[in-house]
Design an enzyme around this catalytic site. Structure first.
Site: not given
Length: 180
Positions: A5-6, A56, A60, A147
């Site tokens: 993620d990210d 995503h 963010h 992440h």
């Protein structure tokens, strides 16, 4: 399954991809549009190596009652970045903080993916603690949120994969969990 993620991150995501390739594992990466735009070669590598790439948002951004239009625009912008690199439409979205509006599913033809295990790897450098949180909670069809932006996550992710593989678990992409 271990979603990342990210990212992509120019260093840590590459390490994760190397380790996944070595282990023969495909994962799902939920990327921000701003990072996908900065590192298109990493997105291309993810795609070429058979990983699922999800949205995503661009920056963010957390969906609130006051920013629905901007949030939707970020999803559309991120889709354009990712599909411009891969040539494929983006189907999955991991909304930041889990904030989601079900209307987006039909408006944008996107499917939200949340998580069942969050080891809070973004706020800990303790690899053993991150690993233990996941290994002790893991059950069939769990979606593990991690992440790809921290060195401790890289190490913990491979510890988790190696330990759970020994216990008989298989790692798959979100589409295999959600639709098989």
């Amino acid at each position: 399954m271990t979603p990342a993620d990210d990212g992509p991150h120019p260093y840590y995501t590459e390490q994760i991809l190397d380790g996944l390739k070595k282990r023969g594992i495909k994962a799902t990466f939920f990327v921000t549009g701003m990072n996908a735009e900065k590192y298109p070669e990493i997105i291309k590598r993810m795609y070429d190596e058979g990983h699922v790439i999800g949205n995503h948002t661009f920056y963010h951004t957390q969906l609130t009652s006051k920013n629905r239009k901007e949030f939707k625009e970020e999803l559309i912008r991120t889709d354009a970045v990712i599909s411009g690199i891969t040539g494929d439409d983006v189907i999955y979205v991991r909304p930041p903080y889990g904030s989601w509006d079900k209307k987006f599913e039909t408006e944008l033809n996107m499917f939200p993916v949340l998580w069942t295990i969050d080891p809070l790897d973004w706020c800990s450098t303790n690899v053993a603690c991150i690993t233990e949180k996941v290994v002790n909670k893991a059950e069939e069809n769990d979606i593990i949120l991690m992440h790809d932006y921290y060195p401790s996550t890289v190490t913990a992710a491979f510890n988790i994969i190696d330990e759970l593989t020994k216990e008989g678990y298989n790692f798959v992409t979100v589409d295999e969990i959600l639709f098989d």
